[in-house]
Design a protein around this motif. Structure first.
Motif, PDB file in Angstrom:
ATOM      1  N   ILE A 119      31.268  31.305  28.064  1.00 23.73           N
ATOM      2  CA  ILE A 119      32.618  30.780  28.262  1.00 23.73           C
ATOM      3  C   ILE A 119      33.598  31.925  28.067  1.00 23.73           C
ATOM      4  CG2 ILE A 119      34.354  29.117  27.483  1.00 23.73           C
ATOM      5  CD1 ILE A 119      31.962  27.533  26.209  1.00 23.73           C
ATOM      6  N   VAL A 120      34.460  32.135  29.050  1.00 20.82           N
ATOM      7  CA  VAL A 120      35.477  33.174  28.974  1.00 20.82           C
ATOM      8  C   VAL A 120      36.849  32.503  29.022  1.00 20.82           C
ATOM      9  CG1 VAL A 120      36.493  35.205  30.083  1.00 20.82           C
ATOM     10  CG2 VAL A 120      34.005  34.912  30.045  1.00 20.82           C
ATOM     11  N   THR A 121      37.675  32.798  28.048  1.00 20.29           N
ATOM     12  CA  THR A 121      39.016  32.210  27.984  1.00 20.29           C
ATOM     13  C   THR A 121      40.051  33.326  27.993  1.00 20.29           C
ATOM     14  OG1 THR A 121      39.098  32.283  25.553  1.00 20.29           O
ATOM     15  CG2 THR A 121      38.114  30.325  26.559  1.00 20.29           C
ATOM     16  N   GLY A 122      41.280  32.968  28.332  1.00 21.12           N
ATOM     17  CA  GLY A 122      42.312  33.967  28.183  1.00 21.12           C
ATOM     18  C   GLY A 122      43.525  33.814  29.063  1.00 21.12           C
ATOM     19  N   ASP A 123      44.510  34.617  28.727  1.00 22.63           N
ATOM     20  CA  ASP A 123      45.706  34.789  29.546  1.00 22.63           C
ATOM     21  C   ASP A 123      45.378  35.924  30.510  1.00 22.63           C
ATOM     22  OD1 ASP A 123      48.108  35.467  30.682  1.00 22.63           O
ATOM     23  OD2 ASP A 123      49.168  35.831  28.788  1.00 22.63           O
ATOM     24  N   LEU A 124      45.133  35.571  31.766  1.00 24.21           N
ATOM     25  CA  LEU A 124      44.701  36.571  32.742  1.00 24.21           C
ATOM     26  C   LEU A 124      45.860  37.138  33.549  1.00 24.21           C
ATOM     27  CD1 LEU A 124      41.365  34.946  34.012  1.00 24.21           C
ATOM     28  CD2 LEU A 124      41.815  36.350  31.975  1.00 24.21           C
ATOM     29  N   ASN A 125      47.059  36.616  33.337  1.00 26.11           N
ATOM     30  CA  ASN A 125      48.244  37.104  34.061  1.00 26.11           C
ATOM     31  C   ASN A 125      48.028  37.148  35.566  1.00 26.11           C
ATOM     32  OD1 ASN A 125      50.544  37.650  32.364  1.00 26.11           O
ATOM     33  ND2 ASN A 125      49.285  39.172  31.311  1.00 26.11           N
ATOM     34  N   ALA A 126      47.169  36.277  36.067  1.00 24.35           N
ATOM     35  CA  ALA A 126      46.829  36.254  37.492  1.00 24.35           C
ATOM     36  C   ALA A 126      46.861  34.821  38.001  1.00 24.35           C
ATOM     37  CB  ALA A 126      45.440  36.848  37.718  1.00 24.35           C
ATOM     38  N   LEU A 127      47.380  34.652  39.198  1.00 23.90           N
ATOM     39  CA  LEU A 127      47.405  33.328  39.814  1.00 23.90           C
ATOM     40  C   LEU A 127      46.070  33.022  40.473  1.00 23.90           C
ATOM     41  CD1 LEU A 127      50.952  33.484  41.466  1.00 23.90           C
ATOM     42  CD2 LEU A 127      50.308  32.356  39.326  1.00 23.90           C
ATOM     43  N   PRO A 128      45.761  31.746  40.685  1.00 26.63           N
ATOM     44  CA  PRO A 128      44.521  31.389  41.373  1.00 26.63           C
ATOM     45  C   PRO A 128      44.444  32.043  42.752  1.00 26.63           C
ATOM     46  CG  PRO A 128      45.545  29.456  40.395  1.00 26.63           C
ATOM     47  CD  PRO A 128      46.533  30.562  40.262  1.00 26.63           C
ATOM     48  N   GLY A 129      43.258  32.495  43.105  1.00 27.85           N
ATOM     49  CA  GLY A 129      43.038  33.062  44.432  1.00 27.85           C
ATOM     50  C   GLY A 129      43.331  34.536  44.558  1.00 27.85           C
ATOM     51  N   THR A 130      43.852  35.170  43.513  1.00 35.34           N
ATOM     52  CA  THR A 130      44.144  36.596  43.574  1.00 35.34           C
ATOM     53  C   THR A 130      42.842  37.399  43.501  1.00 35.34           C
ATOM     54  OG1 THR A 130      44.500  36.580  41.184  1.00 35.34           O
ATOM     55  CG2 THR A 130      46.441  36.389  42.590  1.00 35.34           C
ATOM     56  N   PRO A 131      42.838  38.622  44.044  1.00 35.52           N
ATOM     57  CA  PRO A 131      41.603  39.433  44.035  1.00 35.52           C
ATOM     58  C   PRO A 131      41.027  39.631  42.637  1.00 35.52           C
ATOM     59  CG  PRO A 131      43.203  40.387  45.536  1.00 35.52           C
ATOM     60  CD  PRO A 131      43.911  39.289  44.813  1.00 35.52           C
ATOM     61  N   GLU A 132      41.894  39.844  41.640  1.00 29.49           N
ATOM     62  CA  GLU A 132      41.385  40.063  40.293  1.00 29.49           C
ATOM     63  C   GLU A 132      40.696  38.819  39.744  1.00 29.49           C
ATOM     64  OE1 GLU A 132      44.551  40.226  41.341  1.00 29.49           O
ATOM     65  OE2 GLU A 132      46.005  39.866  39.734  1.00 29.49           O
ATOM     66  N   LEU A 133      41.229  37.641  40.068  1.00 25.96           N
ATOM     67  CA  LEU A 133      40.588  36.419  39.593  1.00 25.96           C
ATOM     68  C   LEU A 133      39.284  36.157  40.342  1.00 25.96           C
ATOM     69  CD1 LEU A 133      40.996  34.213  37.505  1.00 25.96           C
ATOM     70  CD2 LEU A 133      42.016  32.814  39.288  1.00 25.96           C
ATOM     71  N   LYS A 134      39.263  36.465  41.621  1.00 23.58           N
ATOM     72  CA  LYS A 134      38.045  36.262  42.408  1.00 23.58           C
ATOM     73  C   LYS A 134      36.886  37.101  41.895  1.00 23.58           C
ATOM     74  CE  LYS A 134      40.164  34.777  46.760  1.00 23.58           C
ATOM     75  NZ  LYS A 134      40.408  35.119  48.188  1.00 23.58           N
ATOM     76  N   LEU A 135      37.185  38.268  41.344  1.00 18.91           N
ATOM     77  CA  LEU A 135      36.124  39.086  40.758  1.00 18.91           C
ATOM     78  C   LEU A 135      35.387  38.318  39.661  1.00 18.91           C
ATOM     79  CD1 LEU A 135      37.884  42.561  40.469  1.00 18.91           C
ATOM     80  CD2 LEU A 135      35.773  42.083  41.725  1.00 18.91           C
ATOM     81  N   LEU A 136      36.103  37.476  38.946  1.00 20.40           N
ATOM     82  CA  LEU A 136      35.488  36.706  37.869  1.00 20.40           C
ATOM     83  C   LEU A 136      34.892  35.395  38.360  1.00 20.40           C
ATOM     84  CD1 LEU A 136      38.185  37.323  35.091  1.00 20.40           C
ATOM     85  CD2 LEU A 136      35.999  38.497  35.419  1.00 20.40           C
ATOM     86  N   THR A 137      35.572  34.733  39.287  1.00 21.36           N
ATOM     87  CA  THR A 137      35.082  33.426  39.748  1.00 21.36           C
ATOM     88  C   THR A 137      33.920  33.542  40.732  1.00 21.36           C
ATOM     89  OG1 THR A 137      36.835  33.353  41.429  1.00 21.36           O
ATOM     90  CG2 THR A 137      37.267  32.247  39.331  1.00 21.36           C
ATOM     91  N   GLU A 138      33.548  34.767  41.075  1.00 21.41           N
ATOM     92  CA  GLU A 138      32.324  34.939  41.850  1.00 21.41           C
ATOM     93  C   GLU A 138      31.083  34.764  40.978  1.00 21.41           C
ATOM     94  OE1 GLU A 138      33.980  37.926  45.388  1.00 21.41           O
ATOM     95  OE2 GLU A 138      32.790  38.728  43.734  1.00 21.41           O
ATOM     96  N   VAL A 139      31.235  34.901  39.657  1.00 20.73           N
ATOM     97  CA  VAL A 139      30.098  34.717  38.747  1.00 20.73           C
ATOM     98  C   VAL A 139      30.355  33.623  37.716  1.00 20.73           C
ATOM     99  CG1 VAL A 139      29.215  37.051  39.038  1.00 20.73           C
ATOM    100  CG2 VAL A 139      30.901  36.592  37.237  1.00 20.73           C
ATOM    101  N   LEU A 140      31.608  33.183  37.585  1.00 26.08           N
ATOM    102  CA  LEU A 140      31.971  32.123  36.658  1.00 26.08           C
ATOM    103  C   LEU A 140      32.718  31.015  37.405  1.00 26.08           C
ATOM    104  CD1 LEU A 140      33.362  34.286  33.698  1.00 26.08           C
ATOM    105  CD2 LEU A 140      31.131  33.155  33.779  1.00 26.08           C
ATOM    106  N   VAL A 141      32.770  29.843  36.795  1.00 24.47           N
ATOM    107  CA  VAL A 141      33.447  28.687  37.384  1.00 24.47           C
ATOM    108  C   VAL A 141      34.795  28.497  36.695  1.00 24.47           C
ATOM    109  CG1 VAL A 141      33.340  26.189  37.748  1.00 24.47           C
ATOM    110  CG2 VAL A 141      31.255  27.573  37.927  1.00 24.47           C
ATOM    111  N   ASP A 142      35.851  28.370  37.475  1.00 22.78           N
ATOM    112  CA  ASP A 142      37.184  28.079  36.963  1.00 22.78           C
ATOM    113  C   ASP A 142      37.224  26.598  36.578  1.00 22.78           C
ATOM    114  OD1 ASP A 142      39.871  27.604  36.509  1.00 22.78           O
ATOM    115  OD2 ASP A 142      40.516  28.105  38.541  1.00 22.78           O
ATOM    116  N   ALA A 143      37.367  26.318  35.291  1.00 20.46           N
ATOM    117  CA  ALA A 143      37.292  24.941  34.806  1.00 20.46           C
ATOM    118  C   ALA A 143      38.321  24.042  35.479  1.00 20.46           C
ATOM    119  CB  ALA A 143      37.475  24.910  33.293  1.00 20.46           C
TER     120      ALA A 143
END
Length: 259
Positions: free
Chosen positions: A177-201
């Motif tokens: 489980i990874v939590t945090g303030d990612l300062n990124a909106l859904p669908g941004t490249p930086e978030l996609k790097l994480l949601t390719e291996v993790l699920v956005d709750a």
């Protein structure tokens, strides 16, 4: 949900992420007791915290906020100082600022990994703890619970940080489980790097409400930048933003999970 409950092979757990803004609300009024009350009311057994002061400055009365919250809430704590400065005077504590994990379960180990940043930018880290949900009852049930606070400097900085987190997680994370303030909106490249291996709750439960789930700012929520991300072997049963609190400039995000 009965947090940490084990029944017929099924484990349930409530977690939360909360940028506490060093215990100050949108009007910059310091009240760490109010922060503790918000965390307690969430019912979460594991909480990732960001913007946590430890003997930092007058703005937080030089308090050890992580230690104080843990004692107040009767929880275990690990702290990661991403900023670590000399004390104001000789003999005083070092001035620290970073992230923390509060846990109702034994923490077997933890590590704070530095993330690549931009020159002159605020140092960032990835605090990951191995938690034993069995709490001494039966066989150990290890879980990786992590929290982070990505840069607000630029999307490029966050991409570099997210890429490093993905390296740390490995290609197929499990019971993570990874939590945090990612300062990124859904669908941004930086978030996609994480949601390719993790699920956005939030997306797992509210697929038709991608434009909701706003966590910032508390006074006028208009952005979803705080996240709970889970490995694919964990099921998201429910997730919600606590919109009825004002102890910080962020709103806490709470998720109920099973596996």
């Amino acid at each position: 949900m009965n947090d940490g409950h084990h029944e017929q092979g099924l484990t349930s757990l409530r977690v939360a992420t909360y940028n506490i803004h060093h215990g100050a609300d949108v009007a910059d009024r310091l009240d760490l007791a109010r922060t503790a009350a918000v965390i307690a009311a969430s019912g979460a057994g594991l909480v990732g915290l960001q913007e946590v002061d430890r003997h930092w400055s007058e703005r937080s009365a030089f308090a050890d906020q992580a230690g104080w919250l843990a004692e107040r809430l009767e929880m275990r704590v690990v702290y990661a100082a991403n900023l670590d400065l000399h004390p104001v005077a000789v003999g005083q504590e070092r001035r620290q600022y970073g992230t923390a994990i509060l846990s109702r379960y034994p923490i077997r180990s933890f590590v704070n990994s530095s993330l690549p940043g931009v020159q002159g930018g605020e140092p960032r880290g990835f605090l990951a703890a191995e938690v034993d949900l069995a709490s001494g009852q039966g066989a150990p049930q290890p879980l990786c619970f992590a929290t982070t606070h990505l840069s607000e400097a630029s999307p490029r900085a966050r991409e570099k940080e997210a890429a490093r987190i993905r390296e740390l997680l490995g290609p197929t994370p499990r019971r993570t489980i990874v939590t945090g303030d990612l300062n990124a909106l859904p669908g941004t490249p930086e978030l996609k790097l994480l949601t390719e291996v993790l699920v956005d709750a939030w997306s797992a439960v509210h697929a038709a409400e991608e434009d909701a789930g706003y966590t910032f700012s508390a006074a006028q929520p208009e952005r979803r930048i705080d996240y709970v991300l889970v490995s694919p072997d964990i099921t998201v049963e429910a997730v919600r933003v606590r919109t009825d609190v004002d102890a910080s400039d962020h709103l806490p995000l709470v998720a109920d999970l099973t596996w």
